[in-house]
Design a protein around this motif. Structure first.
Motif: not given
Lengths: 487, 234
Positions: A35, A38-39, A398, A400-401, A403-404, A407
């Motif tokens: 992630y 990607e960012k 999880i 998805a955590t 992802l943030y 960021e």
């Protein structure tokens, strides 16, 4: 809308620095690493991103942590593959931070280094008997059934006993319980490691206890996993109704948390739903609340082997801000078993030249910017060094955590670039990828690029198709490197 | 050739409707075109389409009546817009959806009936994550329905969706997973906000900017304007 897009593209190209590309190295190819990659690729159009991993295979816990019977959770691999296939991104497997290349060397080769290598060790319970045979960490057990090269020699004994005790009630604990209790015919068509499938087919374990220090309101699992384990075919579920009594403090906790409310409801329903006794030969799952382990009991017949857990009853005590902790009551009882799986949390591993907070088990940081030491001095940052994922936040959350988390880390990086904080390093070009490969070549490190992983991937899928599995994982480093190297 | 055919159909409908008449289109003349596996054609559509044909007629008459009654300009404009959008559904099997990005940017798109909002976002290069690719194994496609009226039109979430919503960041009363919202005629005009990727999301919201389209299509004020949106922590 088109005009807005164009403006955004222009802003992005101006945000890159000067005439040479921004070179970034990300250590760790799990969700945090990908992630972040990607960012960075999206935000900094001129950047070149390299992701290294100590394993020949990428994807971290998505490959070695997510349970074999949760294939949809692994769909995110498709998104990560696309990142790795980006022209400005390279994956290099079998490159270990520390032994293959040092942190200092990476900082010389790259403008920015992001550490995202997660947590590969365990919290210890810290009680007598913890090193008895038959006491394993859930992390090792998960590695074992998921075919992680470092887990294949675990060889847990599932034949000497009919009872397993799992300490902890989080999602990893539930995963382990489910793998022990699910009919093996259902596991046979997943990507579970074949050595684990064989052992499970011969397993004599019929009863599993999930032991938690606190009550059902504080259980750390989430609804999907709980619902799944409660729904296993022909499984007797036991939850003591007295454990379900809630206090005003419990009600307050549930009021503020939808997850805990729904977990409690699921457990309450399960307590009264099924029969009060198991039928003969039926597998059993017992939820044990308000018990903390005091010591592991050694077997009389087999010296050095675990034969049970000495548990202390607990009560809850409020410590402010709505939290309640477990306090021992001085009453004890024994729970016999032949295998114990500790699922009380992972822990990160420090590396040389890297500041590390041993108490929290993370790299000290502020929004992903690595701090020079643990003193808490917020102005002393390690230049060009960032952290993301479990190594930054601790081993919770999880996929998805991340992802943030990514960021936030990339926002810190972007801000630092914009404000010129990294000017001293970014002013000069860096060797990056070429420099790294040169050094690794000199050291005879067998690098596994993404194209080589794709060969491994294809071979695993091919072997899997012969056995009606989505893939048959190659579980030794030698096998993996052999297939990676072949044409 | 298809486009010119559709245009001719469009003009004919417009002509008929502007005359206050009801344009009957026989099924035999306008056969289904299979441009994609979504409903892209005229009147071989869903049964709802017929109801909409009727409703166009009703709205048109309503419009004239209102005009003569001297109703507010706003109410007239709203009906006019609804009339415009319903034609879209009838002719092209698409509904209008507006995404509000994390930065507050409004992105209006057309979504074929039967397509999920996650897929629609990706087809239109809107930044909405979809880690598990629509298999109810994550919460990354979490969106907020801006308008309670539209939220109530959606089918209740199944247990599996609720399990995933438990884990979504910045959950609100009108939160849903984008992969579970499927375009249907009654969702025409729906506004979906993509939450800012912040773990400490505040009730103030990611900069919702009221716009002509969103406001006009809502009968009730969006919850966010009331400041009544609750935070569902986890």
């Amino acid at each position: 809308m088109a005009i807005f897009r164009a403006r955004r593209v222009l802003w992005r190209s101006f945000s890159t620095i000067s005439s040479h590309p921004l070179r970034v190295c990300i250590v760790g190819s799990g969700p945090a690493g990908f992630y972040t990659a990607e960012k960075i690729l999206k935000t900094h159009q001129g950047s070149q991103v390299d992701i290294i991993d100590r394993l020949p295979t990428p994807y971290g816990l998505v490959r070695s942590g997510v349970a074999p019977d949760h294939p949809e959770t692994k769909n995110v691999i498709n998104q990560f593959s696309r990142v790795a296939q980006n022209g400005r991104c390279s994956f290099f497997g079998n490159v270990a931070l520390g032994s293959s290349i040092s942190l200092v060397e990476l900082q010389e080769l790259y403008h920015v280094v992001v550490l995202a290598y997660g947590a590969e060790s365990d919290r210890v319970v810290g009680i007598p008997g913890e090193d008895l045979k038959g006491v394993h960490s859930a992390r090792e057990f998960v590695w074992w059934y998921n075919g992680h090269p470092d887990g294949r020699n675990l060889d847990p004994d599932l034949k000497n006993t009919d009872t397993a005790v799992i300490l902890g009630q989080g999602n990893v604990a539930l995963d382990v319980a489910r793998i022990l209790l699910r009919p093996t015919s259902e596991l046979a068509i997943t990507d579970i490691a074949s050595h684990a499938l064989t052992a499970l087919e011969q397993s004599s374990i019929r009863k599993v206890y999930l032991v938690g220090r606190r009550g059902p309101v504080q259980a750390a699992c989430t609804a999907k996993e709980l619902r799944e384990v409660l729904g296993i075919k022909d499984l007797y579920i036991h939850i003591k109704e007295t454990d379900l009594k809630i206090t005003p403090a419990d009600e307050e906790e549930m009021k503020n948390s939808r997850i805990h409310r729904r977990i409690y409801e699921l457990l309450s329903k399960a307590a009264t739903a099924g029969p009060s006794q198991p039928s003969s030969g039926q597998r059993e799952l017992h939820f044990v609340f308000f018990r903390q382990p005091d010591r592991f009991l050694e077997s009389y017949d087999k010296k050095g082997y675990v034969s049970g857990v000495h548990l202390e009853k607990t009560g809850l005590k409020g410590i402010g801000s709505g939290k309640q902790i477990a306090i021992g009551t001085g009453q004890f009882e024994n729970l016999s078993c032949g295998i114990v799986l500790k699922s009380i949390g992972y822990k990160s591993v420090p590396v040389d030249d890297l500041p590390f907070d041993n108490q929290k088990g993370v790299v000290p940081n502020v929004k992903g910017r690595v701090l020079s030491d643990n003193s808490g001095d917020p102005t002393s940052f390690e230049n060009g060094l960032y952290v993301c994922g479990w190594l930054k936040r601790g081993p919770t959350g999880i996929i998805a955590t991340n992802l943030y988390c990514a960021e936030e880390t990339v926002a810190s990086l972007s801000e630092d670039l914009e404000l010129g904080v990294l000017a001293s390093t970014t002013r000069l070009p860096k060797l990056g990828r070429d420099g790294l490969l040169q050094i690794l070549d000199n050291r005879n490190v067998r690098v596994v690029p993404f194209s080589a992983w794709e060969r491994i991937d294809k071979e695993e899928k091919r072997l899997g198709s012969l056995r009606n599995k989505p893939r048959e994982k190659l579980t030794s480093r030698e096998e993996l490197l052999k297939v990676a190297g072949s044409e | 050739m298809l486009i010119s055919r559709l245009c001719r159909v469009g003009f004919r409908v417009a002509k008929e409707l502007s005359r206050g008449g009801y344009a009957y289109m026989s099924r035999s003349r306008y056969k289904q075109r299979h441009c994609s596996h979504y409903q892209w054609s005229t009147l071989e559509l869903l049964p709802e389409t017929r109801a909409f044909q009727g409703s166009i007629f009703q709205k048109h008459h309503g419009f004239s009546t209102l005009a003569s009654d001297g109703a507010s300009a706003g109410a007239m404009k709203r009906k006019e817009r609804k009339f415009f959008l319903n034609k879209n559904i009838v002719l092209f099997g698409r509904i209008s959806v507006t995404f509000v990005s994390k930065d507050g940017e409004e992105i209006p798109i057309q979504v074929p009936i039967g397509m999920s909002m996650l897929e629609a976002a990706h087809e239109n290069v809107i930044e909405l994550e979809g880690a598990c690719e629509g298999s109810l194994a994550c919460s990354t496609c979490h969106v907020r329905v801006m308008d309670m009226e539209y939220y109530n039109k959606l089918e209740d979430p199944v247990d599996e969706e609720n399990d995933m919503l438990d884990l979504a960041f910045g959950l609100t009363e009108t939160s849903r997973l984008g992969c579970q919202i499927v375009a249907s005629p009654e969702l025409d005009g729906i506004c979906l906000a993509i939450p800012a990727a912040s773990r400490n999301f505040s009730v103030d919201g990611p900069g919702y900017s009221p716009s002509f389209q969103c406001l006009f299509l809502s009968e009730t004020a969006p919850a966010i304007a009331d400041g009544t949106m609750k935070e569902f922590g986890g």
